[in-house]
Scaffold this active site. Structure first.
Site, PDB file in Angstrom:
ATOM      1  N   HIS A  10      12.814  14.311   6.376  1.00  0.00           N
ATOM      2  CA  HIS A  10      11.669  14.407   5.483  1.00  0.00           C
ATOM      3  C   HIS A  10      11.751  16.416   5.899  1.00  0.00           C
ATOM      4  O   HIS A  10      11.184  16.967   4.312  1.00  0.00           O
ATOM      5  CB  HIS A  10      10.087  13.721   6.132  1.00  0.00           C
ATOM      6  CG  HIS A  10      10.294  12.493   6.481  1.00  0.00           C
ATOM      7  ND1 HIS A  10       9.840  12.312   4.818  1.00  0.00           N
ATOM      8  CD2 HIS A  10      10.356  11.542   6.567  1.00  0.00           C
ATOM      9  CE1 HIS A  10       9.329  10.818   5.168  1.00  0.00           C
ATOM     10  NE2 HIS A  10      10.517  10.545   6.067  1.00  0.00           N
ATOM     11  N   SER A  41      13.333   6.675   7.547  1.00  0.00           N
ATOM     12  CA  SER A  41      13.547   5.313   8.537  1.00  0.00           C
ATOM     13  C   SER A  41      11.583   5.645   8.525  1.00  0.00           C
ATOM     14  O   SER A  41      11.583   3.605   8.771  1.00  0.00           O
ATOM     15  CB  SER A  41      13.453   5.510   9.998  1.00  0.00           C
ATOM     16  OG  SER A  41      14.646   6.306  10.684  1.00  0.00           O
ATOM     17  N   CYS A  42      11.158   5.355   7.507  1.00  0.00           N
ATOM     18  CA  CYS A  42       9.507   4.878   7.344  1.00  0.00           C
ATOM     19  C   CYS A  42       9.618   3.733   6.036  1.00  0.00           C
ATOM     20  O   CYS A  42       8.674   2.554   6.565  1.00  0.00           O
ATOM     21  CB  CYS A  42       8.399   6.067   6.377  1.00  0.00           C
ATOM     22  SG  CYS A  42       8.404   7.900   7.332  1.00  0.00           S
ATOM     23  N   ARG A 304       6.933  17.018   6.502  1.00  0.00           N
ATOM     24  CA  ARG A 304       6.955  17.778   4.802  1.00  0.00           C
ATOM     25  C   ARG A 304       5.644  18.926   4.805  1.00  0.00           C
ATOM     26  O   ARG A 304       6.007  19.432   4.401  1.00  0.00           O
ATOM     27  CB  ARG A 304       6.257  16.004   4.466  1.00  0.00           C
ATOM     28  CG  ARG A 304       6.995  14.839   4.505  1.00  0.00           C
ATOM     29  CD  ARG A 304       7.754  15.529   3.204  1.00  0.00           C
ATOM     30  NE  ARG A 304       8.424  14.243   2.867  1.00  0.00           N
ATOM     31  CZ  ARG A 304       9.479  14.317   2.303  1.00  0.00           C
ATOM     32  NH1 ARG A 304       9.057  14.297   0.417  1.00  0.00           N
ATOM     33  NH2 ARG A 304      10.579  12.815   1.660  1.00  0.00           N
TER      34      ARG A 304
END
Ligand code: FAD
Length: 451
Positions: A10, A41-42, A304
């Site tokens: 990210h 991974s989210c 982010r």
């Protein structure tokens, strides 16, 4: 300008996107030590449960797509040393064994973290897994359909551990979740919520073994067979360790200032102790809105935000990182929950005095049947008893009402009080909610409790 970005998850992705958007002429070198660019991974639970079929789809960027935009993408290439005095990095190409130095004008470290390896006997046995990154995703997926795996023990009941537990329970395995804290998900939710969720998980074959510390893994023929805690023993054909993370900063020890946990120290502009080196993501701390103090909140959302800001500041902008409330959401079988900021259960540890009110209500007017989408909602608002400042909230329901927590996150960030929230204009339509939004009701109850 030549910018080197290290890490492709990210934080690294958002940094590269930000540079491309505002300064496409920049020479960008983007390094990832793994063999896959930008695995997220989210999205792992969606892949493990079969909603997303292709593991390679769990990504925002492909090397070809980024190269087409002029980015020099290097996978399987690790930055092993940084020389801030010479403004160079040392690169090891794991595919060819070749090594080289590369110069930079600005360096952005988005090196993230790896799962914490519990230093107990047997931790290196076969079938002791972690849940982060593409390689573990592929290995875990194979275990969901392996008939030899009957008993799964998950260590850690944060949202990663609970995602793992749900995946394997849905795959028909018997699952035990071990945590040293007294309740599952206790860093996210207070007991009024976790009591219901723990019962729901039990109904789906997930046993909670809380308030106990892991002592050892035991095995036979090199494979794990049992997990031993200070209070019991649990049969295990597979152990998934989700007991925290460790920053990937070993190679940065003498390069930039690190704290006692190995996290990279950064200023408000995301600069490290070397002004030409910036850091973003899970290897850093973020400013926590309720306290104003730096806090470890390892979320993609923060990586982010930081990546976007770093991409501006390396070109001379002076954007500061906003405070964040640590908002997160998760579904546990039929329930959806979200929380932000401080909870009654976390305020003491943070040295904050807090007071809370709990409201339970139906999401829509009582005349709307459950079959039409109505459901019970639990909402807990936490605030400062001195001035009513909103510090955080938790919500849970079988109806997806989690977006309310984003409103509270804004209230926490904007330092609003329960007096602001009590009569805020929120829409009403029986197909959605009630004439008084549950946030209004909780704030009104909070004011009463302060009288
Ligand atoms: P990381 O994701 O840790 O990535 C760092 C990358 O840098 C890695 O690919 C690594 O190989 C590479 N790297 C490290 N060192 C070097 C080096 N020296 N040279 C080259 N490459 C290097 N967050 C949310 O907000 N919402 C969610 O729903 C959510 N779900 C999650 C589910 C799971 C199962 C997990 C594990 C995490 C989840 N997270 C979620 C957290 C989120 O994934 C992390 O906060 C985020 O990935 C952090 O991004 P990062 O860029 O800091 O680092």
């Amino acid at each position: 300008m030549k910018v080197i970005v290290v890490g492709s998850s990210h934080g690294g992705y958002e940094t590269v996107r930000g540079i491309l958007a505002a300064h496409p002429e920049t020479e960008i070198q983007w390094y990832e030590k793994g063999d896959f660019l930008s695995f997220l991974s989210c999205g792992m639970q969606l892949y493990l449960e079969g909603t997303v079929k292709d593991v390679n789809a769990v990504s925002y960027a492909t090397p070809a797509g980024m190269r087409a935009q002029g980015v020099h993408v290097y996978t399987e290439q690790e930055i092993t040393t940084v020389h801030p005095d010479r403004q160079t990095v040392h690169v090891v190409n794991h595919a060819t064994g070749e090594e080289r130095d590369e110069g930079y004008d600005k360096l952005v470290l988005a090196v993230g973290a790896v799962p914490f390896d519990l230093p107990v006997p047997g931790h290196d046995l076969e079938n002791v897994y972690a849940m982060r990154g593409r390689d573990w995703a592929i290995k875990l997926k194979a275990k969901t359909v392996d008939p030899a795996i009957k008993n799964v023990v998950v260590i850690g009941s944060g949202y990663i551990g609970i995602e793992a537990a749900e995946v394997f329970a849905k795959a028909g395995k018997h699952v035990t979740v071990v945590d040293m804290l007294p309740r599952l998900l206790s860093l996210y939710l207070d007991a009024e919520f976790t009591d219901t969720l723990t019962q729901t998980m039990a109904d789906h074959g997930i046993q909670a073994a809380t308030g106990q510390g892991v002592k050892a893994f035991e095995g036979k023929h090199g494979k794990v067979t049992k997990l031993i805690t200070d209070q019991g023993e649990y049969p295990a054909d597979l152990v998934i360790s989700a007991a925290g993370i460790r920053a990937n900063t070993g190679f940065l020890k003498d390069v930039v200032a690190l704290d006692d946990h190995g996290l990279i120290k950064i200023n408000d502009y995301l600069q490290t102790s070397d002004p030409n080196i910036y850091a973003v993501g899970d290897a850093t701390l973020v400013p926590f809105a309720p306290t104003g103090q730096p806090n470890r909140i390892a979320l993609a959302t923060n990586a982010r935000r930081q990546g976007r800001i770093a991409a501006k500041n390396i070109f001379g902008d002076q954007v500061t990182m906003p405070t964040v409330s640590g908002s997160s959401a998760l579904s546990v079988f039929d329930y959806h929950f979200a929380s932000t900021g401080i909870k009654a259960g976390t305020s003491e540890k943070l040295g904050v005095k807090s007071q809370s009110v709990l409201v339970t209500d139906t999401a829509q007017p009582a005349f709307v049947p459950d079959a039409a989408g109505n459901a019970k909602v639990w909402f807990k608002l936490t605030f400062d008893p001195a001035d009513g400042r909103i510090l955080g909230a938790q919500i849970m329901s079988k109806k997806d009402v989690t977006a309310n927590i984003n409103t509270i996150s804004l209230a926490v960030q904007a330092k609003l009080t329960v007096y602001d929230l009590a009569y805020t204009d929120f829409f009403f339509q029986p197909g959605f909610d009630r004439p008084w939004n549950i946030m209004n009701i909780a704030a009104q109850k909070a004011i009463d409790s302060l009288k």
